[in-house]
Design a protein around this motif. Sequence first.
Motif, short mmCIF file in Angstrom:
data_model
loop_
_atom_site.label_atom_id
_atom_site.label_comp_id
_atom_site.label_asym_id
_atom_site.label_seq_id
_atom_site.Cartn_x
_atom_site.Cartn_y
_atom_site.Cartn_z
N ALA A 22 8.10 10.07 -0.58
CA ALA A 22 6.97 9.25 -1.03
C ALA A 22 7.23 7.81 -0.59
O ALA A 22 8.38 7.38 -0.46
CB ALA A 22 6.85 9.32 -2.55
N ARG A 23 6.15 7.08 -0.36
CA ARG A 23 6.27 5.64 -0.06
C ARG A 23 6.33 4.92 -1.41
O ARG A 23 5.37 4.98 -2.18
CB ARG A 23 5.08 5.15 0.77
CG ARG A 23 5.03 5.77 2.19
CD ARG A 23 3.69 5.46 2.86
NE ARG A 23 2.58 5.90 2.04
CZ ARG A 23 1.46 5.21 1.85
NH1 ARG A 23 1.28 4.06 2.44
NH2 ARG A 23 0.49 5.67 1.08
N ASP A 38 0.87 -1.17 0.00
CA ASP A 38 0.00 0.00 0.00
C ASP A 38 0.91 1.22 0.00
O ASP A 38 1.42 1.61 1.05
CB ASP A 38 -0.90 -0.04 1.25
CG ASP A 38 -2.04 0.95 1.15
OD1 ASP A 38 -2.07 1.74 0.19
OD2 ASP A 38 -2.91 0.92 2.04
N VAL A 39 1.11 1.77 -1.19
CA VAL A 39 2.16 2.80 -1.33
C VAL A 39 1.64 4.03 -2.09
O VAL A 39 0.58 3.99 -2.71
CB VAL A 39 3.38 2.22 -2.09
CG1 VAL A 39 4.15 1.23 -1.24
CG2 VAL A 39 2.97 1.60 -3.42
N ASP A 40 2.44 5.07 -2.06
CA ASP A 40 2.11 6.24 -2.89
C ASP A 40 2.40 5.91 -4.35
O ASP A 40 1.62 6.23 -5.23
CB ASP A 40 2.97 7.44 -2.47
CG ASP A 40 2.64 7.92 -1.06
OD1 ASP A 40 1.45 7.95 -0.71
OD2 ASP A 40 3.58 8.25 -0.31
N VAL A 41 3.57 5.29 -4.58
CA VAL A 41 3.98 5.03 -5.97
C VAL A 41 4.52 3.61 -6.10
O VAL A 41 5.38 3.19 -5.33
CB VAL A 41 5.09 6.01 -6.42
CG1 VAL A 41 5.30 5.91 -7.93
CG2 VAL A 41 4.79 7.43 -6.01
N ALA A 72 -1.69 1.51 -5.12
CA ALA A 72 -0.77 2.63 -5.30
C ALA A 72 -1.54 3.83 -5.82
O ALA A 72 -2.44 3.68 -6.66
CB ALA A 72 0.33 2.26 -6.29
N ARG A 73 -1.20 5.01 -5.33
CA ARG A 73 -1.86 6.21 -5.85
C ARG A 73 -1.40 6.46 -7.28
O ARG A 73 -2.17 6.93 -8.11
CB ARG A 73 -1.53 7.42 -4.96
CG ARG A 73 -2.16 7.26 -3.58
CD ARG A 73 -1.69 8.34 -2.63
NE ARG A 73 -2.22 9.65 -2.96
CZ ARG A 73 -1.92 10.76 -2.29
NH1 ARG A 73 -1.07 10.70 -1.27
NH2 ARG A 73 -2.44 11.91 -2.64
N TYR A 74 -0.14 6.13 -7.56
CA TYR A 74 0.39 6.29 -8.91
C TYR A 74 1.25 5.08 -9.26
O TYR A 74 1.97 4.56 -8.41
CB TYR A 74 1.24 7.57 -9.01
CG TYR A 74 0.45 8.79 -8.63
CD1 TYR A 74 -0.55 9.29 -9.47
CD2 TYR A 74 0.67 9.42 -7.41
CE1 TYR A 74 -1.31 10.38 -9.10
CE2 TYR A 74 -0.09 10.52 -7.03
CZ TYR A 74 -1.07 11.00 -7.88
OH TYR A 74 -1.83 12.08 -7.51
N LEU A 96 1.80 14.77 -5.26
CA LEU A 96 1.70 14.37 -3.85
C LEU A 96 1.92 15.54 -2.91
O LEU A 96 1.84 15.39 -1.69
CB LEU A 96 2.74 13.28 -3.54
CG LEU A 96 2.55 11.91 -4.20
CD1 LEU A 96 3.78 11.04 -4.03
CD2 LEU A 96 1.32 11.21 -3.60
N GLN A 114 4.80 17.05 -2.60
CA GLN A 114 6.14 16.96 -2.02
C GLN A 114 7.16 17.40 -3.08
O GLN A 114 6.84 17.51 -4.26
CB GLN A 114 6.42 15.53 -1.57
CG GLN A 114 5.68 15.17 -0.29
CD GLN A 114 5.25 13.72 -0.20
OE1 GLN A 114 4.08 13.42 -0.30
NE2 GLN A 114 6.19 12.84 -0.01
#
Length: 261
Positions: free
Chosen positions: A49-50, A25-28, A161-163, A257, A259
């Motif tokens: 970012a994760r 479960d990550v950002d990217v 993932a968000r992306y 994100l 960031q």
Amino acid sequence: MSLDEIVISRAIIDRFARKFSQGLDVDVAVVGAGPSGLLAACYLARGKARVALFERKLSVGGGMWGGGMLFNEIVIQEKAKRILDEFGVTTEKFQDGYYTADSVETVSTLCASACRAGAKIFNGMSVEDLMVRQDAVAGLVINWTAVEMANLHVDPLAVRARYVVDATGHPAEVVQVLERKNGIKFGTPKGSFQGERSLWAEEAERSTLENTGEIYPGLYVAGMAVNATFGGYRMGPIFGGMLFSGEKVARMILERLGQTV
Ligand code: 48F
């Protein structure tokens, strides 16, 4: 203290489970650990970012290890030197505008930098499918490469993932899955996967950077996958475009994100 094989086994399982769980479960989620994917993962992780990076092979590095025709040196343009300098990779001027670097030093340095920045790298895992939700890519479907190779009937696992970044190189596998399985039109001039053209280093390097970006909500392309997707040329063993593309995709996603690199 005598060594206990079960403790050794438990340590591996325990630590891997922790890392894998973080990677689910990550950002990217970056697919492919060639130069563009490694660099993207590194910059994204540096930007807090994760990030999880999935690589089909045991070895990271993609097409960089072998330089050109297994001569393990790579060539970069002068303007790309600042990126290798930033990571401490040794470069040497060949003639005006052209620098070389040892491909083994380059891959190993980029890989170590990505790990140390906090990217979780999973080698020996293949991305076989995507999760698509509400007209956006929402994650990956993964399995062990060994399962894929043995053609075993084993269900995969999923990663949210968000992306997602398709950095799978020449086959642009993630983009092709999106098109094949979902009948989706995306951001190329013809709205579909184009396939790469023959060798033209100058034009290929230019278009790699220009077209790096989001081609469908939640899905970015980087590296050689960009040219395969957009019908661009191949560039051969010059790697500036791969480095710039990895850097650009990371900057774009970090901006989304909220960031910075
Ligand atoms: O091909 P590759 O090095 O991609 P890149 O970052 O760089 C291209 C250059 O190496 C070179 C070039 C320009 O100089 O033309 O070819 O664009 O690395 C892609 C990585 O993705 C992995 C593959 O094993 C390789 O290491 N890969 C491909 N498909 C999958 C995958 C998949 N479905 N799941 C996981 N990994």
